[in-house]
Design a protein around this motif. Structure first.
Motif, PDB file in Angstrom:
ATOM      1  N   SER A  90      13.499  33.927 -27.538  1.00  0.00           N
ATOM      2  CA  SER A  90      12.679  32.803 -27.995  1.00  0.00           C
ATOM      3  C   SER A  90      13.465  31.872 -28.912  1.00  0.00           C
ATOM      4  CB  SER A  90      11.422  33.308 -28.714  1.00  0.00           C
ATOM      5  OG  SER A  90      11.778  33.955 -29.928  1.00  0.00           O
ATOM      6  N   TYR A  91      14.544  32.405 -29.540  1.00  0.00           N
ATOM      7  CA  TYR A  91      15.370  31.583 -30.432  1.00  0.00           C
ATOM      8  C   TYR A  91      16.492  30.856 -29.676  1.00  0.00           C
ATOM      9  CZ  TYR A  91      13.084  34.023 -34.276  1.00  0.00           C
ATOM     10  OH  TYR A  91      12.154  34.525 -35.147  1.00  0.00           O
ATOM     11  N   THR A  92      16.644  31.178 -28.374  1.00  0.00           N
ATOM     12  CA  THR A  92      17.719  30.579 -27.566  1.00  0.00           C
ATOM     13  C   THR A  92      17.111  29.800 -26.411  1.00  0.00           C
ATOM     14  OG1 THR A  92      19.094  32.498 -28.078  1.00  0.00           O
ATOM     15  CG2 THR A  92      19.845  31.061 -26.300  1.00  0.00           C
ATOM     16  N   ASP A  93      17.196  28.491 -26.491  1.00  0.00           N
ATOM     17  CA  ASP A  93      16.671  27.632 -25.420  1.00  0.00           C
ATOM     18  C   ASP A  93      17.832  27.117 -24.588  1.00  0.00           C
ATOM     19  OD1 ASP A  93      15.373  25.947 -23.747  1.00  0.00           O
ATOM     20  OD2 ASP A  93      14.370  24.770 -25.298  1.00  0.00           O
ATOM     21  N   ASN A  94      18.047  27.741 -23.400  1.00  0.00           N
ATOM     22  CA  ASN A  94      19.159  27.364 -22.542  1.00  0.00           C
ATOM     23  C   ASN A  94      18.715  26.426 -21.410  1.00  0.00           C
ATOM     24  OD1 ASN A  94      21.349  28.692 -23.786  1.00  0.00           O
ATOM     25  ND2 ASN A  94      20.633  30.647 -22.954  1.00  0.00           N
ATOM     26  N   THR A  95      17.492  25.933 -21.472  1.00  0.00           N
ATOM     27  CA  THR A  95      17.048  24.992 -20.455  1.00  0.00           C
ATOM     28  C   THR A  95      17.763  23.662 -20.649  1.00  0.00           C
ATOM     29  OG1 THR A  95      15.219  24.144 -21.797  1.00  0.00           O
ATOM     30  CG2 THR A  95      14.767  26.074 -20.415  1.00  0.00           C
ATOM     31  N   ILE A  96      17.715  22.802 -19.590  1.00  0.00           N
ATOM     32  CA  ILE A  96      18.351  21.482 -19.676  1.00  0.00           C
ATOM     33  C   ILE A  96      17.738  20.672 -20.806  1.00  0.00           C
ATOM     34  CG2 ILE A  96      18.653  19.282 -18.474  1.00  0.00           C
ATOM     35  CD1 ILE A  96      18.893  20.864 -15.871  1.00  0.00           C
ATOM     36  N   ASP A  97      16.394  20.737 -20.900  1.00  0.00           N
ATOM     37  CA  ASP A  97      15.720  19.996 -21.967  1.00  0.00           C
ATOM     38  C   ASP A  97      16.171  20.467 -23.344  1.00  0.00           C
ATOM     39  OD1 ASP A  97      14.328  18.476 -20.179  1.00  0.00           O
ATOM     40  OD2 ASP A  97      12.499  19.681 -20.239  1.00  0.00           O
ATOM     41  N   GLY A  98      16.304  21.797 -23.448  1.00  0.00           N
ATOM     42  CA  GLY A  98      16.726  22.353 -24.727  1.00  0.00           C
ATOM     43  C   GLY A  98      18.125  21.918 -25.109  1.00  0.00           C
ATOM     44  N   LYS A  99      19.033  21.912 -24.134  1.00  0.00           N
ATOM     45  CA  LYS A  99      20.419  21.496 -24.400  1.00  0.00           C
ATOM     46  C   LYS A  99      20.489  20.026 -24.772  1.00  0.00           C
ATOM     47  CE  LYS A  99      22.543  24.968 -21.384  1.00  0.00           C
ATOM     48  NZ  LYS A  99      23.315  25.202 -20.145  1.00  0.00           N
ATOM     49  N   ILE A 100      19.682  19.196 -24.087  1.00  0.00           N
ATOM     50  CA  ILE A 100      19.682  17.760 -24.372  1.00  0.00           C
ATOM     51  C   ILE A 100      19.234  17.489 -25.804  1.00  0.00           C
ATOM     52  CG2 ILE A 100      18.492  15.584 -23.831  1.00  0.00           C
ATOM     53  CD1 ILE A 100      18.587  16.401 -20.891  1.00  0.00           C
ATOM     54  N   LYS A 101      18.215  18.220 -26.243  1.00  0.00           N
ATOM     55  CA  LYS A 101      17.689  18.012 -27.594  1.00  0.00           C
ATOM     56  C   LYS A 101      18.724  18.329 -28.674  1.00  0.00           C
ATOM     57  CE  LYS A 101      12.838  18.836 -26.411  1.00  0.00           C
ATOM     58  NZ  LYS A 101      11.691  19.776 -26.533  1.00  0.00           N
ATOM     59  N   LYS A 102      19.666  19.219 -28.352  1.00  0.00           N
ATOM     60  CA  LYS A 102      20.676  19.622 -29.331  1.00  0.00           C
ATOM     61  C   LYS A 102      21.899  18.700 -29.332  1.00  0.00           C
ATOM     62  CE  LYS A 102      19.410  24.518 -28.944  1.00  0.00           C
ATOM     63  NZ  LYS A 102      19.856  25.848 -28.496  1.00  0.00           N
ATOM     64  N   MET A 103      21.976  17.785 -28.325  1.00  0.00           N
ATOM     65  CA  MET A 103      23.163  16.922 -28.215  1.00  0.00           C
ATOM     66  C   MET A 103      23.121  15.795 -29.232  1.00  0.00           C
ATOM     67  SD  MET A 103      23.731  16.413 -24.122  1.00  0.00           S
ATOM     68  CE  MET A 103      24.127  17.796 -23.054  1.00  0.00           C
ATOM     69  N   SER A 104      24.328  15.387 -29.634  1.00  0.00           N
ATOM     70  CA  SER A 104      24.458  14.195 -30.470  1.00  0.00           C
ATOM     71  C   SER A 104      24.361  12.958 -29.576  1.00  0.00           C
ATOM     72  CB  SER A 104      25.798  14.199 -31.192  1.00  0.00           C
ATOM     73  OG  SER A 104      26.856  14.071 -30.246  1.00  0.00           O
ATOM     74  N   ILE A 105      24.264  11.780 -30.188  1.00  0.00           N
ATOM     75  CA  ILE A 105      24.189  10.541 -29.413  1.00  0.00           C
ATOM     76  C   ILE A 105      25.444  10.355 -28.570  1.00  0.00           C
ATOM     77  CG2 ILE A 105      24.175   8.015 -29.586  1.00  0.00           C
ATOM     78  CD1 ILE A 105      22.264   8.273 -31.923  1.00  0.00           C
ATOM     79  N   ASP A 106      26.608  10.672 -29.146  1.00  0.00           N
ATOM     80  CA  ASP A 106      27.858  10.537 -28.398  1.00  0.00           C
ATOM     81  C   ASP A 106      27.869  11.474 -27.186  1.00  0.00           C
ATOM     82  OD1 ASP A 106      28.756   8.631 -30.135  1.00  0.00           O
ATOM     83  OD2 ASP A 106      29.979  10.002 -31.340  1.00  0.00           O
ATOM     84  N   GLU A 107      27.395  12.704 -27.381  1.00  0.00           N
ATOM     85  CA  GLU A 107      27.345  13.668 -26.278  1.00  0.00           C
ATOM     86  C   GLU A 107      26.359  13.210 -25.200  1.00  0.00           C
ATOM     87  OE1 GLU A 107      28.362  17.945 -28.416  1.00  0.00           O
ATOM     88  OE2 GLU A 107      26.330  17.108 -28.613  1.00  0.00           O
ATOM     89  N   LEU A 108      25.230  12.654 -25.623  1.00  0.00           N
ATOM     90  CA  LEU A 108      24.247  12.146 -24.662  1.00  0.00           C
ATOM     91  C   LEU A 108      24.828  11.000 -23.840  1.00  0.00           C
ATOM     92  CD1 LEU A 108      20.966  12.148 -26.802  1.00  0.00           C
ATOM     93  CD2 LEU A 108      21.410  13.527 -24.773  1.00  0.00           C
ATOM     94  N   THR A 109      25.561  10.102 -24.509  1.00  0.00           N
ATOM     95  CA  THR A 109      26.174   8.963 -23.819  1.00  0.00           C
ATOM     96  C   THR A 109      27.198   9.436 -22.789  1.00  0.00           C
ATOM     97  OG1 THR A 109      25.895   7.587 -25.791  1.00  0.00           O
ATOM     98  CG2 THR A 109      27.466   6.820 -24.133  1.00  0.00           C
ATOM     99  N   GLU A 110      28.031  10.389 -23.175  1.00  0.00           N
ATOM    100  CA  GLU A 110      29.045  10.928 -22.259  1.00  0.00           C
ATOM    101  C   GLU A 110      28.396  11.622 -21.071  1.00  0.00           C
ATOM    102  OE1 GLU A 110      32.810  14.087 -22.283  1.00  0.00           O
ATOM    103  OE2 GLU A 110      31.712  13.658 -24.139  1.00  0.00           O
ATOM    104  N   THR A 111      27.356  12.416 -21.347  1.00  0.00           N
ATOM    105  CA  THR A 111      26.655  13.131 -20.286  1.00  0.00           C
ATOM    106  C   THR A 111      25.974  12.165 -19.326  1.00  0.00           C
ATOM    107  OG1 THR A 111      26.250  15.003 -21.756  1.00  0.00           O
ATOM    108  CG2 THR A 111      24.897  14.865 -19.781  1.00  0.00           C
ATOM    109  N   SER A 112      25.364  11.113 -19.887  1.00  0.00           N
ATOM    110  CA  SER A 112      24.689  10.113 -19.054  1.00  0.00           C
ATOM    111  C   SER A 112      25.673   9.436 -18.100  1.00  0.00           C
ATOM    112  CB  SER A 112      24.020   9.074 -19.955  1.00  0.00           C
ATOM    113  OG  SER A 112      23.435   8.051 -19.195  1.00  0.00           O
ATOM    114  N   THR A 113      26.867   9.127 -18.604  1.00  0.00           N
ATOM    115  CA  THR A 113      27.894   8.495 -17.769  1.00  0.00           C
ATOM    116  C   THR A 113      28.321   9.421 -16.638  1.00  0.00           C
ATOM    117  OG1 THR A 113      28.712   7.233 -19.657  1.00  0.00           O
ATOM    118  CG2 THR A 113      30.192   7.448 -17.769  1.00  0.00           C
TER     119      THR A 113
END
Length: 247
Positions: free
Chosen positions: A13-36
């Motif tokens: 319950s303390y480990t969210d390995n879903t895509i949504d969970g990983k996205i929520k933990k990303m920084s803005i720079d990481e989100l931008t890189e992933t989006s590209t």
């Protein structure tokens, strides 16, 4: 020693390995890189899908969300900057007669539209090459004085789709071309009588031949009148051809 299931549930319950969970933990720079990276991957995958088709192929399109299906003819596979994952199509419907699009015809009010390959599945129904080869096969079965229905604009919408174009076969040149005499028929304004003119001869591509007309089996009452007059004109042409030339 194995941990009880209840403890494992607490740990997970303390480990969210879903895509949504990983996205929520990303920084803005990481989100931008992933989006590209996602955009590039989507482009590559839709490019692979496009490579399997050709313009003028007949395809079935199924919306992934609602499951709705449509038949369409592909009109453009080229890249569009504003809609990079799309193809341009015209919606078609099955028809019993061979048309400019094989066994399919464009809806009267259909307009070109873009279909997104991300949200739709696409499946080949009939390739443009199959349509061409089918017409060429029909042309190969013709003989002199056969009446054929001709496509005025193969793979193009004909503004007069209700109107049929006919030709009288005069000579085969090759597997790709035949000579036909154009047949024009109309109705006199005053008497309302049908008239037919056999006009000039022209060379057409055999891929334009849609059908060999059976003059003994008209599809309508008007066809019956037209075919009866046409048969008389063909008989007359044959008689003229058989008259010996005296020097």
């Amino acid at each position: 020693m194995d941990l009880p299931n209840e403890i494992w549930k607490d740990i997970l319950s303390y480990t969210d390995n879903t895509i949504d969970g990983k996205i929520k933990k990303m920084s803005i720079d990481e989100l931008t890189e992933t989006s590209t990276k996602i955009s590039l991957e989507l482009f590559d995958r839709t490019l692979i899908i496009k490579s399997k088709f050709m313009c003028n192929d007949i395809v079935e399109i199924q919306n992934k969300e609602c499951g709705c299906k449509d038949f369409a003819v592909i009109k453009s596979l080229s890249y569009n900057k504003n809609h990079p994952h799309t193809i341009k199509v015209l919606i078609v419907r099955p028809t019993i007669r061979n048309s400019n699009f094989g066994k399919y015809r464009i809806e009267a009010l259909a307009k070109p539209q873009r279909i997104c390959l991300v949200y739709n599945n696409i499946r080949l129904i009939q390739s443009c090459n199959d349509i061409i080869n089918n017409n060429k096969l029909i042309a190969s079965q013709t003989k002199e004085y056969d009446v054929v229905e001709i496509s005025n604009k193969l793979f193009e919408r004909d503004d007069n789709d209700w109107y049929r174009y006919y030709g009288l076969v005069k000579r085969k040149i090759s597997t790709n071309h035949i000579i036909v005499q154009r047949i024009f028929f109309g109705i006199e304004d005053s008497s309302r009588e049908v008239y037919i003119n056999l006009e000039d001869s022209w060379k057409i591509n055999t891929r334009q031949v849609l059908k060999i007309i059976d003059l003994e089996n008209p599809d309508s009452e008007l066809d019956g009148v037209v075919f009866r007059i046409l048969k008389q004109k063909i008989i007359h042409q044959k008689q003229i051809k058989e008259i010996p030339i005296i020097n």
